[in-house]
Write a protein that holds these residues in place. Structure first.
Motif, short mmCIF file in Angstrom:
data_model
loop_
_atom_site.label_atom_id
_atom_site.label_comp_id
_atom_site.label_asym_id
_atom_site.label_seq_id
_atom_site.Cartn_x
_atom_site.Cartn_y
_atom_site.Cartn_z
N ALA A 94 -5.41 11.93 -0.18
CA ALA A 94 -5.20 10.64 -0.56
C ALA A 94 -3.77 10.13 -0.15
N VAL A 95 -2.98 10.95 -0.42
CA VAL A 95 -1.69 10.57 -0.20
C VAL A 95 -1.37 10.14 1.24
N LEU A 96 -1.71 11.14 2.14
CA LEU A 96 -1.66 11.15 3.48
C LEU A 96 -2.36 9.82 3.90
N ALA A 97 -3.51 9.72 3.76
CA ALA A 97 -4.43 8.73 3.97
C ALA A 97 -3.78 7.13 3.55
N LEU A 98 -3.11 7.16 2.26
CA LEU A 98 -2.69 5.85 1.90
C LEU A 98 -1.27 5.78 2.64
N VAL A 99 -0.44 6.64 2.77
CA VAL A 99 0.83 6.29 3.42
C VAL A 99 0.45 5.89 4.87
N GLY A 100 -0.67 6.49 5.64
CA GLY A 100 -0.82 6.19 7.12
C GLY A 100 -1.36 4.75 7.08
N ALA A 101 -2.34 4.34 5.99
CA ALA A 101 -2.92 3.11 6.07
C ALA A 101 -1.94 1.93 5.86
N ILE A 102 -0.96 2.19 4.96
CA ILE A 102 0.03 1.27 4.89
C ILE A 102 1.06 1.14 5.96
N VAL A 103 1.27 2.18 6.56
CA VAL A 103 2.09 2.11 7.66
C VAL A 103 1.49 1.28 8.56
N VAL A 104 0.23 1.61 9.16
CA VAL A 104 -0.48 1.02 10.09
C VAL A 104 -0.79 -0.71 9.97
N MET A 105 -1.10 -0.66 8.49
CA MET A 105 -1.19 -2.18 8.29
C MET A 105 0.00 -2.88 8.30
N ALA A 106 1.10 -2.19 8.04
CA ALA A 106 2.25 -3.06 8.16
C ALA A 106 2.72 -3.31 9.73
N LEU A 107 2.09 -2.55 10.54
CA LEU A 107 2.37 -2.82 11.91
C LEU A 107 1.25 -3.77 12.60
#
Length: 399
Positions: A94-107
């Motif tokens: 969940a942590v990995l998916a959340l961090v990854g999703a936030i980074v990609v959404m920011a880009l």
């Protein structure tokens, strides 16, 4: 001929990981998810020939159906793979998916693909990835973890961290903009917040803020006002999309027109994605509609029943939140097809065409299955007793 008794593929004494998984996972929930995926593939074959008529350069009438088989295979792999995890593994993914999703959404404003006025996807060759689909289960599991840690009284500001994660996710969703996913995450987040056992006055304050936020979205986004106006004044605004879907549902009657005999589906925009429910209703009738709704109801009711008997607060709220996420998304999609609420652009879990949606739903269900697997000391003895921390508050409030 005499009926033969069912013989399980594994013995209970078999120590192999697959055998242990088979005897500890909820096979009823697993079967319901598989049934929905099978319905999704079937309806894709029904919708694909009509869907390609709106696309340029596609000649294979079963283009979307064949891709749907690939998506279902990926979703099934994610679901089964995630269901093998321990609760610690669920937190980590969940942590990995959340961090990854936030980074990609920011880009996304810089690398995203814009469609229908929104930048929600990144192109990965022939496929598109929608990071917000993975942010949904991730933020629910992470928030449940932080709420549980905050309750331990060991100095961890769990509530603050959870709200920061929620605010970051919702803020990036609004930049896309994606109002439907924002409302879905907000509703589920509030449910998890309540289940962890917060005072009711906090829920009243949070509910007031959310209500104010909904009104703010109405005035801030033109397309939100347009969809609300279309829903409220159908005789004035353009309602072509939902009108065609409603006609398809009515034309199906009790048993439907028959496989491949649907006519209205040719006029339904996005029929293989957001409005796949109307395709099934036209060709298979009310019987299939009730089956689909019944499968979702079974997943939610059985899932919550198992989740609320878990001992660990994190496992309780995370599993319950994931099952509610699936049920709420299904309710929203069906309600849109039935013209009960304004259109939201949200897929029907396990059934609508879409790689990101199918993969994320498989992950969501897999994480929920992992948390509700039978483990020593995981469930309350006898299946009774304290259901969840919020139950005690609710009982006192209603006394």
């Amino acid at each position: 001929m005499t009926a033969q008794a069912y013989v399980p593929p594994f013995s209970r004494s078999d120590p192999s990981p697959i055998a242990q998984w088979f005897w500890t996972v909820d096979r009823g929930l697993l079967a319901a998810a598989l049934a929905l995926m099978a319905i999704g593939v079937t309806l894709s074959f029904a919708a694909s020939p009509a869907a390609i008529l709106a696309e340029d350069g596609i000649t294979d009438p079963f283009h979307y159906a064949l891709r749907m088989i690939v998506f279902v295979s990926l979703g099934l792999t994610a679901m089964v793979g995630a269901s093998f995890m321990t609760p610690r593994g669920v937190r980590r993914i969940a942590v990995l998916a959340l961090v990854g999703a936030i980074v990609v959404m920011a880009l996304l404003p810089f690398i995203g693909h814009e469609a229908k006025g929104a930048s929600r996807w990144i192109n990965l060759g022939p496929f598109g990835l929608q990071p917000s689909e993975f942010a949904k289960p991730a933020v629910i599991v992470f928030s449940a973890w932080m709420f549980a840690e905050g309750q331990k009284g060991q100095g961890v500001p769990g509530v603050t961290i959870a709200f920061v994660a929620y605010a970051a996710t919702v803020g990036l969703l609004l930049l896309q903009p994606d109002i439907g996913q924002t409302l879905l995450i907000t509703t589920t987040f509030m449910a998890v917040f309540f289940m962890i056992g917060v005072p009711l006055r906090w829920m009243a304050v949070l509910g007031s803020l959310v209500t104010a936020g909904v009104f703010g979205l109405y005035f801030a986004f033109d397309h939100v006002r347009s969809r609300v106006a279309t829903f409220v004044t159908p005789g004035v605004e353009d309602t072509y999309q939902i009108d065609r879907a409603s006609e398809a549902i009515r034309a199906g009657g009790l048993v439907g027109r028959g496989v491949g005999e649907g006519v209205m589906k040719r006029n339904v925009p996005d029929l293989h994605t957001d409005f796949i429910y109307s395709v099934g209703a036209e060709e298979f009738g009310l019987m299939l509609s009730l089956l689909i709704i019944g499968l979702y109801a079974f997943i939610v009711v059985r899932g919550l029943s198992r989740a609320l008997r878990l001992v660990d607060p994190f496992e309780q709220t995370a599993a319950a939140g994931l099952f509610m996420l699936i049920g709420l998304q299904a309710c929203i999609n069906v309600a849109v097809n039935l013209n009960v609420i304004p259109t939201k652009g949200m897929t029907l879990p396990f059934i609508s065409y879409g790689g990101s949606s199918m993969l994320a739903m498989g992950l969501t269900m897999g994480l929920a299955l992992a948390l509700t697997r039978k483990r020593p000391g995981a469930f309350l003895p006898g299946g009774s007793g304290l259901l969840w921390p919020g139950a005690a508050l609710l009982k006192r409030a209603s006394a």
